[in-house]
Scaffold this motif. Sequence first.
Motif, PDB file in Angstrom:
ATOM      1  N   ASN A  71      -9.360   0.875  -7.639  1.00 15.32           N
ATOM      2  CA  ASN A  71      -9.615   1.407  -8.969  1.00 15.32           C
ATOM      3  C   ASN A  71      -8.482   1.062  -9.927  1.00 15.32           C
ATOM      4  N   LEU A  72      -7.244   1.078  -9.430  1.00 16.78           N
ATOM      5  CA  LEU A  72      -6.090   0.718 -10.237  1.00 16.78           C
ATOM      6  C   LEU A  72      -6.184  -0.740 -10.678  1.00 16.78           C
ATOM      7  N   ARG A  73      -6.534  -1.621  -9.758  1.00 16.79           N
ATOM      8  CA  ARG A  73      -6.700  -3.027 -10.111  1.00 16.79           C
ATOM      9  C   ARG A  73      -7.785  -3.209 -11.168  1.00 16.79           C
ATOM     10  N   LYS A  74      -8.873  -2.486 -11.020  1.00 15.14           N
ATOM     11  CA  LYS A  74      -9.973  -2.588 -11.985  1.00 15.14           C
ATOM     12  C   LYS A  74      -9.508  -2.192 -13.373  1.00 15.14           C
ATOM     13  N   LYS A  75      -8.758  -1.090 -13.479  1.00 15.72           N
ATOM     14  CA  LYS A  75      -8.288  -0.620 -14.774  1.00 15.72           C
ATOM     15  C   LYS A  75      -7.278  -1.581 -15.401  1.00 15.72           C
ATOM     16  N   LEU A  76      -6.507  -2.254 -14.536  1.00 13.65           N
ATOM     17  CA  LEU A  76      -5.518  -3.217 -15.045  1.00 13.65           C
ATOM     18  C   LEU A  76      -6.132  -4.578 -15.309  1.00 13.65           C
ATOM     19  N   GLY A  77      -7.396  -4.753 -14.941  1.00 12.93           N
ATOM     20  CA  GLY A  77      -8.048  -6.044 -15.110  1.00 12.93           C
ATOM     21  C   GLY A  77      -7.557  -7.060 -14.100  1.00 12.93           C
ATOM     22  N   ASP A  78      -7.180  -6.575 -12.918  1.00 17.04           N
ATOM     23  CA  ASP A  78      -6.614  -7.431 -11.879  1.00 17.04           C
ATOM     24  C   ASP A  78      -7.706  -7.916 -10.935  1.00 17.04           C
ATOM     25  N   ASN A  79      -7.756  -9.198 -10.694  1.00 15.02           N
ATOM     26  CA  ASN A  79      -8.712  -9.796  -9.766  1.00 15.02           C
ATOM     27  C   ASN A  79      -8.114  -9.768  -8.367  1.00 15.02           C
ATOM     28  N   SER A  80      -8.782  -9.089  -7.420  1.00 20.30           N
ATOM     29  CA  SER A  80      -8.222  -8.936  -6.077  1.00 20.30           C
ATOM     30  C   SER A  80      -8.065 -10.280  -5.361  1.00 20.30           C
ATOM     31  N   ARG A  81      -8.885 -11.295  -5.738  1.00 22.08           N
ATOM     32  CA  ARG A  81      -8.780 -12.601  -5.090  1.00 22.08           C
ATOM     33  C   ARG A  81      -7.596 -13.407  -5.627  1.00 22.08           C
ATOM     34  N   GLU A  82      -7.324 -13.255  -6.905  1.00 26.44           N
ATOM     35  CA  GLU A  82      -6.168 -13.915  -7.524  1.00 26.44           C
ATOM     36  C   GLU A  82      -5.434 -12.883  -8.387  1.00 26.44           C
ATOM     37  N   PRO A  83      -4.799 -11.916  -7.752  1.00 25.03           N
ATOM     38  CA  PRO A  83      -4.203 -10.804  -8.505  1.00 25.03           C
ATOM     39  C   PRO A  83      -3.010 -11.221  -9.355  1.00 25.03           C
ATOM     40  N   LYS A  84      -2.956 -10.650 -10.547  1.00 25.06           N
ATOM     41  CA  LYS A  84      -1.845 -10.890 -11.459  1.00 25.06           C
ATOM     42  C   LYS A  84      -0.723  -9.887 -11.236  1.00 25.06           C
ATOM     43  N   TYR A  85      -1.097  -8.655 -10.920  1.00 22.02           N
ATOM     44  CA  TYR A  85      -0.115  -7.582 -10.810  1.00 22.02           C
ATOM     45  C   TYR A  85       0.115  -7.154  -9.357  1.00 22.02           C
ATOM     46  N   ILE A  86      -0.893  -6.576  -8.736  1.00 21.07           N
ATOM     47  CA  ILE A  86      -0.747  -6.013  -7.393  1.00 21.07           C
ATOM     48  C   ILE A  86      -1.208  -7.044  -6.360  1.00 21.07           C
ATOM     49  N   LYS A  87      -0.266  -7.565  -5.586  1.00 26.83           N
ATOM     50  CA  LYS A  87      -0.560  -8.613  -4.620  1.00 26.83           C
ATOM     51  C   LYS A  87      -0.845  -8.000  -3.242  1.00 26.83           C
ATOM     52  N   THR A  88      -1.622  -8.710  -2.453  1.00 25.57           N
ATOM     53  CA  THR A  88      -1.953  -8.274  -1.097  1.00 25.57           C
ATOM     54  C   THR A  88      -1.229  -9.146  -0.082  1.00 25.57           C
ATOM     55  N   ALA A  89      -0.506  -8.511   0.832  1.00 21.18           N
ATOM     56  CA  ALA A  89       0.059  -9.201   1.991  1.00 21.18           C
ATOM     57  C   ALA A  89      -0.887  -8.892   3.143  1.00 21.18           C
ATOM     58  N   TRP A  90      -1.766  -9.812   3.460  1.00 27.27           N
ATOM     59  CA  TRP A  90      -2.871  -9.541   4.375  1.00 27.27           C
ATOM     60  C   TRP A  90      -2.383  -9.002   5.715  1.00 27.27           C
ATOM     61  N   GLY A  91      -2.964  -7.861   6.097  1.00 25.80           N
ATOM     62  CA  GLY A  91      -2.615  -7.210   7.346  1.00 25.80           C
ATOM     63  C   GLY A  91      -1.340  -6.404   7.286  1.00 25.80           C
ATOM     64  N   ARG A  92      -0.677  -6.405   6.120  1.00 25.40           N
ATOM     65  CA  ARG A  92       0.606  -5.707   6.000  1.00 25.40           C
ATOM     66  C   ARG A  92       0.610  -4.658   4.895  1.00 25.40           C
ATOM     67  N   GLY A  93       0.023  -4.967   3.732  1.00 24.40           N
ATOM     68  CA  GLY A  93       0.011  -3.981   2.653  1.00 24.40           C
ATOM     69  C   GLY A  93      -0.014  -4.621   1.280  1.00 24.40           C
ATOM     70  N   TYR A  94       0.652  -3.955   0.311  1.00 25.62           N
ATOM     71  CA  TYR A  94       0.607  -4.367  -1.092  1.00 25.62           C
ATOM     72  C   TYR A  94       2.021  -4.441  -1.666  1.00 25.62           C
ATOM     73  N   TYR A  95       2.184  -5.286  -2.713  1.00 29.94           N
ATOM     74  CA  TYR A  95       3.474  -5.422  -3.370  1.00 29.94           C
ATOM     75  C   TYR A  95       3.260  -6.004  -4.759  1.00 29.94           C
ATOM     76  N   VAL A  96       4.314  -5.975  -5.590  1.00 31.60           N
ATOM     77  CA  VAL A  96       4.302  -6.682  -6.874  1.00 31.60           C
ATOM     78  C   VAL A  96       5.513  -7.605  -6.898  1.00 31.60           C
ATOM     79  N   ASP A  97       5.384  -8.714  -7.631  1.00 27.47           N
ATOM     80  CA  ASP A  97       6.492  -9.681  -7.740  1.00 27.47           C
ATOM     81  C   ASP A  97       7.584  -9.148  -8.668  1.00 27.47           C
TER      82      ASP A  97
END
Length: 232
Positions: free
Chosen positions: A206-232
């Motif tokens: 929901n946070l990604r949706k509100k920020l306009g972030d595409n989960s496949r090519e995220p601008k803000y919240i990145k996915t480390a597959w199998g590990r979690g989430y982070y931002v640059d």
Amino acid sequence: MRNNKTCILVADDEKEICDILHLLLTGDGYEVVVAANGSEAVRLSAEDIDLYILDVNMPEISGFMAGAEIRRQYDAPIIFLTAYSSESDKVMGFSVGADDYLVKPFSNVELLMRVKAILRRGARKGMDVEDGGNSKQLQLQDLVLDLDSQSVFRNGEQISLTYTEFKILELLVKQRKKIFSLDRIYQAVWEEDAVSDSAIMMHIKNLRKKLGDNSREPKYIKTAWGRGYYVD
């Protein structure tokens, strides 16, 4: 607060559930207001209510509709109760401003844990605002996080986030490049051991949706597959 007690409004069209929740919550020291349906929940909503527990499937207007109407007027946290556990139902609940989501049947212990955790976060939010002083801000690309007002802005326009969504984003931005697992995010925001990975996943979605972030090519919240989430 009402009568010097934390006040919780409970809405469910099943009287037996209302009676059980009333007994459970008053026994734990809370002031409880009971509504028999969504319309009554909206009518009884007030500034001095600290938390709303709303059943989703109610006559007249649904819990989701009642929650959306309450959220337009008040910032108190909302927990939805539902017999359905599908992802679409959870997304709907979080999209109207839910802070948590419990699927029936749930244990009394779990309900009280969620209530205490959410109220603790709400109390901390109040202290954060009171301790404001000079405005504290964080920058994430074109996003500005104002820590005093718990608000997010892009190009001067506010993006409406729930308190839980804001705290997840703040956590990630404060510790850039650090990968947070679902359990670690839950522990940091709820301040207790994780009881629901799905709740965090829905908040991130929901946070990604509100920020306009595409989960496949995220601008803000990145996915480390199998590990979690982070931002640059």
